[in-house]
Design a protein around this motif. Structure first.
Motif, PDB file in Angstrom:
ATOM      1  N   LYS A 145       0.958  -1.090  -0.027  1.00  0.00           N
ATOM      2  CA  LYS A 145      -0.043   0.030   0.030  1.00  0.00           C
ATOM      3  C   LYS A 145       0.777   1.224   0.170  1.00  0.00           C
ATOM      4  CE  LYS A 145      -3.938   2.303   2.605  1.00  0.00           C
ATOM      5  NZ  LYS A 145      -4.745   2.224   3.716  1.00  0.00           N
ATOM      6  N   SER A 147       0.818   4.272  -2.916  1.00  0.00           N
ATOM      7  CA  SER A 147       0.657   5.567  -2.551  1.00  0.00           C
ATOM      8  C   SER A 147       1.650   6.521  -3.146  1.00  0.00           C
ATOM      9  CB  SER A 147       0.468   5.905  -0.935  1.00  0.00           C
ATOM     10  OG  SER A 147       1.992   5.627  -0.561  1.00  0.00           O
ATOM     11  N   LEU A 188      -4.036  10.069   3.188  1.00  0.00           N
ATOM     12  CA  LEU A 188      -3.620  10.649   1.939  1.00  0.00           C
ATOM     13  C   LEU A 188      -4.284  10.351   0.753  1.00  0.00           C
ATOM     14  CD1 LEU A 188      -0.806  11.474   0.637  1.00  0.00           C
ATOM     15  CD2 LEU A 188       0.119   9.033   0.675  1.00  0.00           C
ATOM     16  N   PHE A 212      -5.775   7.053  -0.844  1.00  0.00           N
ATOM     17  CA  PHE A 212      -5.383   5.679  -0.228  1.00  0.00           C
ATOM     18  C   PHE A 212      -5.577   5.863   1.409  1.00  0.00           C
ATOM     19  CE2 PHE A 212      -2.418   6.993  -3.755  1.00  0.00           C
ATOM     20  CZ  PHE A 212      -2.496   5.880  -4.506  1.00  0.00           C
ATOM     21  N   VAL A 225      -2.213   5.339   5.544  1.00  0.00           N
ATOM     22  CA  VAL A 225      -1.297   4.266   4.905  1.00  0.00           C
ATOM     23  C   VAL A 225      -1.106   3.375   5.718  1.00  0.00           C
ATOM     24  CG1 VAL A 225       0.636   3.884   3.291  1.00  0.00           C
ATOM     25  CG2 VAL A 225      -0.918   5.872   3.008  1.00  0.00           C
ATOM     26  N   ASP A 237       0.086  13.279   7.198  1.00  0.00           N
ATOM     27  CA  ASP A 237      -0.304  12.009   6.203  1.00  0.00           C
ATOM     28  C   ASP A 237       0.710  11.252   6.111  1.00  0.00           C
ATOM     29  OD1 ASP A 237       1.222  13.262   3.993  1.00  0.00           O
ATOM     30  OD2 ASP A 237      -0.752  13.819   3.209  1.00  0.00           O
ATOM     31  N   HIS A 238       0.923  10.305   5.511  1.00  0.00           N
ATOM     32  CA  HIS A 238       2.245   9.511   5.363  1.00  0.00           C
ATOM     33  C   HIS A 238       3.452  10.179   4.662  1.00  0.00           C
ATOM     34  CE1 HIS A 238       4.249   5.566   5.579  1.00  0.00           C
ATOM     35  NE2 HIS A 238       4.709   5.846   4.328  1.00  0.00           N
TER      36      HIS A 238
END
Length: 293
Positions: free
Chosen positions: A183, A187, A231, A234, A237, A260-261
């Motif tokens: 994943k 992303s 994100l 997605f 994440v 976010d990631h």
């Protein structure tokens, strides 16, 4: 070709890097250990390790920690920890994770080899790793390796803490950790190749590393920063469940960040509340070790 730098003292480190760059090594090598901050009398080493770089960005090692031209490890953190020598590790993360077992193991030993070379004049200086995403898996593998190989014994004994930013330690909700790693790749890439995704999802080395790392959990201090913002399409994440080690508060500080990631370890200025929270927790970890008062 590997770039091995053993910087000690600002003039020596700058000369070493300029010479290597002139020879084309610094620009062309994807494997390097670069000194960002080198105080006169360092009392601790901090090594930052980036995650997956599927787009092949040659500046990914730097851009992972950079926002609006500010690399907080270099531009902000020395104000909080002035005696820290701060180093940046760069490696071919695509090969590491696409090649599965061999790739991660090779890059983990590559990390150990570079760090050992950079610490020849003081191999017992306290050491901390700061990792983003899958860089944490490389660091975990490296620490397991150093605990079983006397060649790198000083690195294991000197390491007292690790700060993880959105590193997946385990699966959850009927997913394997390999699925979470896949994943992460999606992303970043959107539509990675089937071969690349199969290598990530089918890798048992991720579970093996997690199991082997358990033997070290009681010996180290951990800062676990996890994402709380989606994100895009997605979503989250690396979930909180996957990001935390699940240790008591005396061993692991679990800290949610409003990011976010991709943005979880990027700070444009030292007034950013997220940066202050990160720096506060890193500083506290160092104070508990009595690196400084």
């Amino acid at each position: 070709m590997k770039l091995t730098m053993v910087p000690w003292g600002r003039k020596q480190s700058e000369k070493t890097y300029r010479t290597a760059k002139k020879e084309g090594k610094a620009e062309n090598s994807k494997n390097f250990l670069k000194v960002l901050v080198n105080p006169p009398n360092p009392t601790v080493d901090i090594v930052a390790v980036h995650g997956l770089n599927p787009l092949g960005n040659p500046l990914h090692a730097e851009s992972t920690w950079t926002s609006e031209g500010k690399l907080w490890l270099r531009d902000f953190l020395p104000n909080r920890i002035p005696s820290a020598r701060i180093l940046l590790f760069g490696y071919n993360s695509n090969v590491a994770f696409q090649a599965s077992t061999a790739g991660i193991t090779e890059q983990a030993e590559n990390l150990l080899n570079h760090v050992q070379a950079a610490r020849t004049m003081d191999p017992n200086r306290p050491l901390v790793f700061i990792c983003h995403s899958l860089g944490g898996i490389v660091v975990k593998r490296a620490l397991v390796h150093s605990s079983n190989d006397k060649t790198y014994e000083s690195i294991r004994k000197s390491t007292f803490g690790v700060a993880f930013f959105s590193t997946p330690h385990k699966g959850g909700n009927h997913t394997e950790v390999g699925d979470i790693v896949a994943k992460i790749a999606r992303s970043l890439l959107g539509s990675p190749s089937n071969n690349f995704m199969d290598a990530l999802k089918g890798s048992s080395i991720l579970d093996t590393i997690a199991n082997d790392f358990r033997q070290l959990l009681e010996d180290l201090q951990f800062l676990t920063f996890y994402e709380t913002q989606p994100l895009g399409r997605f979503g989250i994440v690396v979930t909180q469940h996957s990001a935390i080690l699940g240790l008591p508060g005396t061993r692991e500080k679990q800290i949610p960040l409003d990011a976010d990631h991709r943005q979880i370890c990027k700070f444009a200025n030292d007034d950013d509340p997220m940066y202050q929270q990160v720096a506060d927790n890193i500083t506290k970890m160092f104070k508990r070790r009595k690196i400084f008062k």
